[in-house]
Design a protein around this motif. Structure first.
Motif, PDB file in Angstrom:
ATOM      1  N   ASP A   1       0.833  -1.211   0.000  1.00 43.65           N
ATOM      2  CA  ASP A   1       0.000   0.000   0.000  1.00 43.65           C
ATOM      3  C   ASP A   1       0.867   1.259   0.000  1.00 43.65           C
ATOM      4  O   ASP A   1       1.579   1.526   0.964  1.00 43.65           O
ATOM      5  CB  ASP A   1      -0.905  -0.017   1.226  1.00 43.65           C
ATOM      6  N   THR A   2       0.790   2.029  -1.071  1.00 41.05           N
ATOM      7  CA  THR A   2       1.570   3.269  -1.175  1.00 41.05           C
ATOM      8  C   THR A   2       0.995   4.373  -0.287  1.00 41.05           C
ATOM      9  O   THR A   2       1.664   5.364  -0.036  1.00 41.05           O
ATOM     10  CB  THR A   2       1.601   3.791  -2.629  1.00 41.05           C
ATOM     11  N   ARG A   3      -0.223   4.179   0.194  1.00 34.99           N
ATOM     12  CA  ARG A   3      -0.861   5.202   1.034  1.00 34.99           C
ATOM     13  C   ARG A   3      -0.622   5.004   2.526  1.00 34.99           C
ATOM     14  O   ARG A   3      -0.988   5.842   3.333  1.00 34.99           O
ATOM     15  CB  ARG A   3      -2.363   5.231   0.764  1.00 34.99           C
ATOM     16  N   ALA A   4       0.026   3.890   2.916  1.00 36.18           N
ATOM     17  CA  ALA A   4       0.287   3.616   4.333  1.00 36.18           C
ATOM     18  C   ALA A   4       1.202   4.697   4.896  1.00 36.18           C
ATOM     19  O   ALA A   4       2.190   5.082   4.268  1.00 36.18           O
ATOM     20  CB  ALA A   4       0.922   2.242   4.491  1.00 36.18           C
ATOM     21  N   LYS A   5       0.848   5.181   6.084  1.00 36.83           N
ATOM     22  CA  LYS A   5       1.625   6.249   6.726  1.00 36.83           C
ATOM     23  C   LYS A   5       2.252   5.741   8.014  1.00 36.83           C
ATOM     24  O   LYS A   5       1.666   4.933   8.730  1.00 36.83           O
ATOM     25  CB  LYS A   5       0.726   7.447   7.033  1.00 36.83           C
ATOM     26  N   ASP A   6       3.438   6.270   8.297  1.00 35.53           N
ATOM     27  CA  ASP A   6       4.117   5.914   9.540  1.00 35.53           C
ATOM     28  C   ASP A   6       3.660   6.843  10.668  1.00 35.53           C
ATOM     29  O   ASP A   6       2.719   7.632  10.489  1.00 35.53           O
ATOM     30  CB  ASP A   6       5.634   5.930   9.357  1.00 35.53           C
ATOM     31  N   ASN A   7       4.319   6.778  11.810  1.00 31.91           N
ATOM     32  CA  ASN A   7       3.922   7.594  12.966  1.00 31.91           C
ATOM     33  C   ASN A   7       4.140   9.090  12.743  1.00 31.91           C
ATOM     34  O   ASN A   7       3.604   9.908  13.494  1.00 31.91           O
ATOM     35  CB  ASN A   7       4.684   7.141  14.214  1.00 31.91           C
ATOM     36  N   GLN A   8       4.914   9.440  11.725  1.00 31.17           N
ATOM     37  CA  GLN A   8       5.121  10.857  11.395  1.00 31.17           C
ATOM     38  C   GLN A   8       4.185  11.296  10.272  1.00 31.17           C
ATOM     39  O   GLN A   8       4.383  12.353   9.683  1.00 31.17           O
ATOM     40  CB  GLN A   8       6.577  11.098  11.021  1.00 31.17           C
ATOM     41  N   HIS A   9       3.226  10.441   9.959  1.00 32.81           N
ATOM     42  CA  HIS A   9       2.213  10.698   8.927  1.00 32.81           C
ATOM     43  C   HIS A   9       2.811  10.856   7.533  1.00 32.81           C
ATOM     44  O   HIS A   9       2.316  11.626   6.716  1.00 32.81           O
ATOM     45  CB  HIS A   9       1.359  11.926   9.289  1.00 32.81           C
TER      46      HIS A   9
END
Length: 184
Positions: free
Chosen positions: A145-153
């Motif tokens: 998923d290219t839209r997955a975000k980490d904890n820093q968004h």
């Protein structure tokens, strides 16, 4: 009476040797001693055991960059989604190792592509952060998923742009274009 005593001592020595036996798999992997890894697996070493860092043998093999040990371990059907103490799965770690064979081997066992570690990074984000375009491309082909975000968004695309990584940016553009073409 002597037989009972012998059996008791044998049982006790077996029980005491189990933690050592489990640790030996980690030593064999660390030393890239493939015959020892194979022997220990044949003798019943637990592929889902963990060391004091929370590493499974599979995670240890990935960290060590040993595709041969990874292959041997995968043949024993370990939990490919188990996490170490920092929340990394074998696939997340493989994304940062410049050995695409390890990533390919792991993908044959259907790991969770978008599992996140303690910083929220997925394998795709990790691959981009490590500059491992080959792994990023493989993960994208397999549906990461290219839209997955980490904890820093931030997404993997955000990291590619931040690093001004033209190859990664081009990869994401081509992936987006292919997805748009498919939806027509």
């Amino acid at each position: 009476m002597q037989m009972k005593k012998t059996l008791s001592l044998l049982s006790l020595s077996l029980m005491l040797s189990l933690p050592t036996f489990a640790q030996n798999i980690f030593t064999a992997i660390q030393e890239n001693d493939i015959p020892a890894v194979k022997y220990l697996l044949e003798k019943g070493a637990n592929v889902n055991t963990k060391d004091d860092q929370g590493n499974s043998p599979l995670i240890a093999a990935v960290k060590n960059g040993s595709d041969r040990a990874v292959l041997l371990l995968l043949q024993r059907n370990p939990d490919v989604d188990v996490k170490d103490k920092t929340g990394n799965t074998a696939l997340i770690l493989a994304a940062s190792v410049k050995n695409i064979r390890i990533t390919d081997l792991l993908l044959t066992h259907y790991p969770k592509l978008d599992a996140k570690n303690s910083t929220g990074a997925t394998a795709l984000i990790t691959a981009v952060q490590a500059g491992n375009i080959e792994a990023a491309s493989t993960l994208l082909r397999n549906g990461a998923d290219t839209r997955a975000k980490d904890n820093q968004h931030k997404t993997a695309v955000d990291y590619a742009k931040e690093a001004n990584n033209a190859e990664a940016i081009s990869l994401f553009s081509a992936t987006a274009a292919a997805a748009a073409q498919k939806s027509k």
